[in-house]
Design an enzyme around this catalytic site. Structure first.
Site, short mmCIF file in Angstrom:
data_model
loop_
_atom_site.label_atom_id
_atom_site.label_comp_id
_atom_site.label_asym_id
_atom_site.label_seq_id
_atom_site.Cartn_x
_atom_site.Cartn_y
_atom_site.Cartn_z
N HIS A 135 -4.35 -9.25 4.18
CA HIS A 135 -5.81 -9.20 4.27
C HIS A 135 -6.30 -9.93 5.51
O HIS A 135 -5.84 -11.04 5.80
CB HIS A 135 -6.46 -9.84 3.03
CG HIS A 135 -6.39 -8.98 1.82
ND1 HIS A 135 -6.61 -9.47 0.55
CD2 HIS A 135 -6.15 -7.65 1.66
CE1 HIS A 135 -6.48 -8.49 -0.33
NE2 HIS A 135 -6.21 -7.39 0.32
N HIS B 214 -2.85 2.13 -6.31
CA HIS B 214 -3.35 0.87 -5.77
C HIS B 214 -3.54 -0.18 -6.86
O HIS B 214 -3.60 -1.37 -6.56
CB HIS B 214 -4.67 1.10 -5.03
CG HIS B 214 -4.86 0.19 -3.86
ND1 HIS B 214 -4.06 0.21 -2.74
CD2 HIS B 214 -5.77 -0.81 -3.65
CE1 HIS B 214 -4.46 -0.70 -1.89
NE2 HIS B 214 -5.48 -1.35 -2.42
N ARG C 60 0.86 -1.17 0.00
CA ARG C 60 0.00 0.00 0.00
C ARG C 60 0.90 1.23 0.00
O ARG C 60 2.07 1.16 0.36
CB ARG C 60 -0.91 0.02 1.23
CG ARG C 60 -1.84 -1.19 1.34
CD ARG C 60 -2.68 -1.09 2.61
NE ARG C 60 -3.62 -2.22 2.74
CZ ARG C 60 -3.36 -3.34 3.39
NH1 ARG C 60 -2.18 -3.50 3.98
NH2 ARG C 60 -4.27 -4.31 3.45
N LYS D 85 -1.92 -1.81 7.56
CA LYS D 85 -3.34 -1.60 7.81
C LYS D 85 -3.81 -2.53 8.92
O LYS D 85 -3.49 -3.71 8.93
CB LYS D 85 -4.15 -1.87 6.54
CG LYS D 85 -5.61 -1.46 6.65
CD LYS D 85 -6.31 -1.57 5.30
CE LYS D 85 -7.76 -1.11 5.41
NZ LYS D 85 -8.45 -1.20 4.10
N TYR E 32 -9.85 -11.42 -6.42
CA TYR E 32 -8.91 -11.51 -7.53
C TYR E 32 -9.17 -12.71 -8.42
O TYR E 32 -8.69 -12.77 -9.56
CB TYR E 32 -7.47 -11.54 -6.99
CG TYR E 32 -7.10 -10.26 -6.29
CD1 TYR E 32 -6.90 -9.09 -7.02
CD2 TYR E 32 -6.97 -10.20 -4.91
CE1 TYR E 32 -6.58 -7.90 -6.39
CE2 TYR E 32 -6.65 -9.01 -4.27
CZ TYR E 32 -6.46 -7.86 -5.01
OH TYR E 32 -6.15 -6.68 -4.38
N ARG F 53 -0.81 -2.74 -6.72
CA ARG F 53 -1.03 -3.78 -5.71
C ARG F 53 -2.02 -4.82 -6.21
O ARG F 53 -1.82 -6.02 -6.03
CB ARG F 53 -1.51 -3.13 -4.41
CG ARG F 53 -1.85 -4.09 -3.29
CD ARG F 53 -2.15 -3.29 -2.03
NE ARG F 53 -3.01 -4.00 -1.10
CZ ARG F 53 -2.58 -4.79 -0.12
NH1 ARG F 53 -1.28 -5.00 0.03
NH2 ARG F 53 -3.43 -5.36 0.70
#
Length: 374
Positions: free
Chosen positions: A345, A319, A229, A254, A354, A322
């Site tokens: 995640h 982004h 990120r 995150k 994805y 990524r």
């Protein structure tokens, strides 16, 4: 340079709504001194999309803005067909200002991310202004429902911002008033399930090789090559590079989580070349000020310029690199659970998106109509 009959340049000022917030928009011909004055303002940022400076409307009025540029420019307030709704909300009383300051201090002590703190504080400020004639202890869950319906939905705020506002209000009352507010009656729009944008490997290579500056190339390469990120890249320090074990450490990402990702040999070599050309003491990527990390807006500009030079979609964002990293890993046969770990995640459902954009998956699909003779 434009002027109004004097030696002073002209700044056109307009009240606008942009990305769910209200701003003073400043437009003027290039002037290094005026740019420096803009940078001195709090709650300001350069919008690469609008090509202008934006200053948060709630924090400064036009008179104060004019005073800031006094003797340097003439400000012309252009007609706005409709005054922003936020401007019609009253100023906060001292009781609520103190409550907001206390809430912000607590968020910082709990190590919330800076962007989250800003969003939550702004959300609580707007809520308190909407009910400025009511004492904090008098506000109930019904008032939140009414605020959501009569203010948030009326002004067409996005699903994500609407939820952030509700979460901020609920968190404040849970923490400071020991009140579990029931928000089950709130009207929430259905969330749009958008698929991630993915670039081809050829497009990624064009973007990374587009900048002449080695530092810019290295930043873009690390974002794609390690699935970072923006904030994770800018927070990297020299200690986070483990050449011996060929690992990159991402600390306090995150959700305040640490993780590590493989650092491939090409990336190692690029980092070493970069460090020889741009030696630093702490941050891997320093900004113009020594000892400070690279500016996130400058990084966004680096990416935009690389896209323009490469002829890539003008709507592309950092982004996307990524997203492309995750998708290309999946297409190469990497297990989805491993990709989830690499991306940091919390939920596997986020990573599973994805599977809907990988070309390999679609290549294997066959419609039941295949093989029929018509």
């Amino acid at each position: 340079m434009e002027n109004t009959g004097t030696s002073l340049p002209l700044i056109r000022v307009q009240k606008i709504k942009y990305q769910h917030k209200f701003y003073w928009r400043l437009d003027f011909s290039f002037n290094a001194e005026l740019i420096d004055r803009c940078r001195e303002l709090k709650h300001r940022h350069w919008s690469a999309q609008l090509r202008c400076w934006l200053i948060n409307f709630e924090y400064i009025n036009f008179e104060a803005l004019s005073a800031h540029f006094q003797h340097r420019a003439i400000l012309s307030l252009e007609y706005s067909p409709k005054a922003p709704a936020a401007a019609r909300l009253p100023d906060l009383v001292s009781e609520k200002l103190n409550a907001i300051a206390e809430f912000e201090r607590w968020l910082r002590q709990k190590r919330y991310a800076d962007n989250t703190i800003k969003t939550y504080v702004d959300a609580l400020r707007t809520f308190f202004r909407y009910y400025n004639d009511r004492h904090i202890n008098q506000l109930t869950a019904t008032d939140i429902v009414n605020f959501n319906h009569d203010y948030m939905l009326k002004h067409h705020y996005s699903f994500s911002y609407q939820n952030q506002v509700i979460n901020a209000i609920k968190l404040y009352y849970d923490r400071f008033h020991n009140t579990q507010l029931d928000i089950t009656e709130l009207e929430r729009p259905r969330r749009n399930q958008r698929l991630p944008h993915v670039l081809s490997k050829a497009e990624v290579q064009k973007i990374i090789t587009a900048p002449v500056n080695l530092k810019h190339r290295c930043m873009l390469a690390l974002i794609y090559g390690c699935g970072l990120r923006r904030g994770e890249l800018l927070n990297l320090t020299l200690k986070d590079i483990d050449f011996e074990r060929q690992l990159l450490w991402i600390r306090a990402g995150k959700g305040n989580k640490d993780r590590r990702v493989p650092l491939t040999l090409p990336l190692q070599r690029m980092i070493q070349r970069y460090q020889e050309s741009y030696p630093t003491k702490n941050w891997l990527f320093e900004g113009q000020q020594v000892g400070h990390p690279y500016d996130e807006r400058s990084l966004a500009t680096v990416f935009k310029n690389a896209c323009m030079k490469s002829g890539i979609d003008a709507q592309a964002t950092l982004h996307w690199l990524r997203h492309s990293y995750a998708t290309h890993l999946l297409e190469a046969g990497t297990d989805l659970r491993y990709i989830q770990t690499l991306l940091g995640h919390k939920s596997s459902k986020t990573t599973e998106l994805y599977t809907w954009v990988t070309e390999v998956a679609f290549d294997k699909l066959r419609s039941p109509i295949d093989g029929m003779d018509f």
